[in-house]
Design a protein around this motif. Structure first.
Motif, mmCIF file in Angstrom:
data_model
loop_
_atom_site.group_PDB
_atom_site.id
_atom_site.type_symbol
_atom_site.label_atom_id
_atom_site.label_comp_id
_atom_site.label_asym_id
_atom_site.label_seq_id
_atom_site.Cartn_x
_atom_site.Cartn_y
_atom_site.Cartn_z
ATOM 1 N N LEU A 191 -5.309 5.016 -10.480
ATOM 2 C CA LEU A 191 -6.097 3.819 -10.267
ATOM 3 C C LEU A 191 -6.893 3.905 -9.171
ATOM 4 O O LEU A 191 -8.204 3.376 -9.261
ATOM 5 N N THR A 192 -6.529 4.262 -7.861
ATOM 6 C CA THR A 192 -7.408 4.456 -6.752
ATOM 7 C C THR A 192 -8.585 5.384 -6.930
ATOM 8 O O THR A 192 -9.726 5.070 -6.564
ATOM 9 N N ASP A 193 -8.303 6.481 -7.575
ATOM 10 C CA ASP A 193 -9.624 7.511 -7.721
ATOM 11 C C ASP A 193 -10.334 6.644 -8.826
ATOM 12 O O ASP A 193 -11.681 7.005 -8.775
ATOM 13 N N ALA A 194 -9.963 6.143 -9.928
ATOM 14 C CA ALA A 194 -10.798 5.702 -10.950
ATOM 15 C C ALA A 194 -11.696 4.431 -10.395
ATOM 16 O O ALA A 194 -12.970 4.173 -10.830
ATOM 17 N N HIS A 195 -11.154 3.742 -9.612
ATOM 18 C CA HIS A 195 -11.598 2.385 -9.421
ATOM 19 C C HIS A 195 -11.886 2.356 -7.739
ATOM 20 O O HIS A 195 -12.290 1.158 -7.300
ATOM 21 N N ASP A 248 -1.989 4.069 0.781
ATOM 22 C CA ASP A 248 -2.231 5.135 1.857
ATOM 23 C C ASP A 248 -0.761 5.529 2.248
ATOM 24 O O ASP A 248 -0.227 6.628 2.043
ATOM 25 N N ALA A 249 0.078 4.613 2.925
ATOM 26 C CA ALA A 249 1.272 4.836 3.375
ATOM 27 C C ALA A 249 2.269 5.189 2.636
ATOM 28 O O ALA A 249 3.141 6.060 2.689
ATOM 29 N N ALA A 250 2.285 4.576 1.458
ATOM 30 C CA ALA A 250 3.395 4.845 0.209
ATOM 31 C C ALA A 250 3.248 6.127 -0.139
ATOM 32 O O ALA A 250 3.734 6.912 -0.429
ATOM 33 N N LEU A 310 -4.262 15.494 3.986
ATOM 34 C CA LEU A 310 -5.401 14.997 3.587
ATOM 35 C C LEU A 310 -5.107 13.401 3.117
ATOM 36 O O LEU A 310 -6.285 12.839 3.608
ATOM 37 N N GLN A 311 -4.009 13.063 2.635
ATOM 38 C CA GLN A 311 -3.875 11.535 2.627
ATOM 39 C C GLN A 311 -3.773 10.947 3.974
ATOM 40 O O GLN A 311 -4.248 9.761 4.233
ATOM 41 N N VAL A 312 -3.378 11.666 4.987
ATOM 42 C CA VAL A 312 -3.478 11.025 6.458
ATOM 43 C C VAL A 312 -4.779 10.810 6.862
ATOM 44 O O VAL A 312 -5.209 9.872 7.428
#
Length: 595
Positions: A200-204, A212-214, A230-232
């Motif tokens: 979802l986050t990449d597509a939209h 991000d925290a989850a 990387l997510q941090v």
């Protein structure tokens, strides 16, 4: 010369609309100015139903950092809406914004309470979009409170009804499900939610701080530290825009975990210190006293309104009773005149008349007796209602007095340097908090003799976990059967529970990673068993439990004797405290209420 606009309701409506628009665009200073001008004009025109303008003004003030004044207007909006019995979508919006304000000052239980009411009215008004959005926020606060089962249930129901094109709410709901699955170690489910969320986050191109925290929590749990790092970094960019202290504190905590796992201990220590500093900074923003006074005033005004309504209702019933008595008196007079006429005109029927008179007199006597019985019953009902109200007031005042003592002890902590003295005072505060919870439960519900053991035990456990800041470090498992405790049993049991959990948190664990405290309450054959156990290091073999002179052990021993309970303490792969007692007689419990 400037032309002054006429003071009309249309002008007030226009100013309110413009203020709402400025607020949505974060032009908060201009929004507050326009909304104040609109409110003043409404009041000048004599408009009474001002809950919408109060709510908008409160939201703008809290968004601009003026939390106390903003909350004052939001409570005024709620009071006005309830006074006019407003059940429209407006009341849902008021509760929703109130919940966010309490969330900003970390009053999580009240946040959940108002968020649940917002969800109820959104569903009642069939506003599906708002209900889905509120469900996402409700799932977030349930996760924060550790109520993961309720978070999952709420978010799954909303996700079923969420439109497939509503990517923002889908992302928020799946984020909460990912967080709950990770926190409860259901990593197979968490993996599925993580993949859906990433798609979802990449597509939209959706960016949400909680998302991000989850994701970071999941990646750390799966020991995927490069991906977590990387997510941090992505989280850091988002937090730089929002300037949220909570987000910054989480970033430092996650960087500490990643650096520790990768062996960068100097960097890890630095991030841990920064996390503690940010946490202390958030805790220093304390509006609790002002907010507490404001909420207490609101609650007392609400009670006064209820009492005034009951008094008015009693006056109305009294007036109706007087009218009925007057009608009965008139009927008696007419009946007596009719009887007198019959006596004069029908002398031959004297014997029948005499019998009729005797029967009529007997009916009158029965009616008078019935009226006297009804009067006595009404008087007794009023006495019972008054006694119930007085008992609730007593419990309310006892709870408030205990809270005052706890606050006084807390203020003394800043002047004390002795660590032992500080521990003693904090232990005393926790004991008083356990007693305070009982009185709070008693005045909040109709049953003044017993309390729900499950709610009581969970609140004590959560309070101690929060007091010692063990979230994420020590797992707390609570499994409680549906048992009601008599007040005479609840106080000793609460104090024993407080001592046992405090002892486990403070002394049970050393360097082990899997730290766990379990609380189990069962009921069979009118006997109740409470077990508090941990998987810590247990008691040292040199310690003789029966000869121990510690205050905690003496308290548990003395309190168990007070309720005639069997106390058993064993140390085997941790410490287990077992307490078994006979449940109070329900008939005996009911006599406390004077029923």
């Amino acid at each position: 010369m400037r032309k002054v606009a006429p003071r009309t309701k249309k002008l007030a409506d226009g100013l309110k609309f413009l203020g709402d628009l400025k607020n949505s665009r974060y032009d908060l200073k201009e929004a507050v100015s326009l909304l104040n001008e609109s409110l003043a004009l409404y009041q000048l025109l004599g408009v009474k139903q001002l809950q919408d303008i109060y709510d908008l003004l409160g939201d703008a003030l809290t968004s601009s950092g003026n939390t106390v004044e903003g909350l004052s207007y939001q409570l005024k909006a709620l009071k006005t809406a309830e006074m006019f019995k407003d059940t429209s979508q407006m009341i849902s919006t008021i509760y929703y914004r109130l919940a966010f304000t309490y969330n900003s000052i970390n009053q999580d239980n009240r946040t959940a309470e108002y968020m649940e009411k917002a969800s109820y009215y959104a569903l009642k008004n069939r506003n599906n979009n708002d209900w889905i959005m509120i469900s996402g926020s409700l799932g977030t606060i349930y996760n924060k409170l550790g109520r993961y089962r309720e978070a999952v249930k709420t978010c799954e129901e909303a996700l079923i009804k969420c439109p497939t094109t509503d990517y923002q709410n889908q992302t928020n709901l799946i984020t909460n499900l990912l967080f709950a699955a990770t926190a409860t170690k259901k990593l197979d489910k968490a993996s599925g939610y993580y993949n859906r969320l990433k798609q979802l986050t990449d597509a939209h191109n959706i960016e949400l701080s909680p998302t991000d925290a989850a994701m970071i929590e999941y990646l750390i749990a799966m020991k995927q530290f490069p991906e977590a790092e990387l997510q941090v970094e992505k989280f850091i960019k988002y937090a730089a825009v929002t300037q949220s202290l909570i987000s910054k504190q989480k970033i430092e905590h996650y960087q500490f975990q990643v650096d520790s796992a990768r062996g960068n201990f100097l960097s890890a220590i630095s991030h841990q210190e920064n996390a503690h500093l940010l946490r202390d900074s958030m805790l220093s923003r304390n509006y609790n006293k002002q907010i507490g006074r404001m909420q207490m005033t609101f609650d007392l005004q609400k009670k006064d309104q209820e009492i005034a309504f009951k008094a008015k209702h009693i006056d109305l019933l009294t007036h109706q009773n007087q009218l009925q008595n007057s009608a009965l008196h008139s009927q008696k007079m007419i009946r007596n005149l009719f009887i007198a006429s019959v006596l004069l005109l029908m002398a031959l029927l004297a014997v029948l008349y005499n019998r009729y008179k005797l029967k009529h007199q007997a009916n009158n006597d029965l009616q008078e007796q019935q009226e006297e019985i009804n009067t006595q019953n009404e008087y007794l009902r009023q006495l019972v209602d008054e006694r119930e109200w007085l008992l609730k007031e007593v419990h309310h005042r006892v709870k408030n007095n205990l809270q005052i003592v706890i606050s006084l002890l807390n203020s003394q902590l800043s002047n004390i340097k002795d660590v032992v003295a500080i521990d003693v005072i904090r232990d005393s505060q926790n004991r008083m908090r356990s007693i305070s919870l009982i009185h709070q439960k008693l005045y909040q519900f109709d049953n003044l003799a017993t309390i729900d053991a499950g709610d009581y035990i969970r609140e004590i456990a959560l309070y101690l976990q929060d007091s010692f800041d063990t979230f994420g470090h020590i797992k707390l498992r609570v499994d409680v059967a549906p048992v009601r405790l008599d007040v005479s049993q609840a106080v000793p049991i609460g104090l024993i529970l407080n001592e046992a959990i405090t002892n486990s948190i403070k002394y049970a664990f050393a360097d082990q990673t899997d730290k766990q405290v379990s609380i189990n309450l069962t009921s069979t054959d009118n006997h109740v068993r409470l077990m508090i156990s941990d998987n810590g290091k247990g008691l040292s073999p040199e310690i003789d439990i029966k000869q121990s002179k510690s205050l905690g052990m003496q308290l548990m021993t003395g309190l168990s004797r007070q309720i005639r309970a069997q106390l058993k303490i064993t140390s085997n792969n941790g410490l287990t405290i077992e307490l078994e007692w006979q449940q109070a007689d329900p008939f005996h419990t009911s006599t406390h209420r004077g029923v």
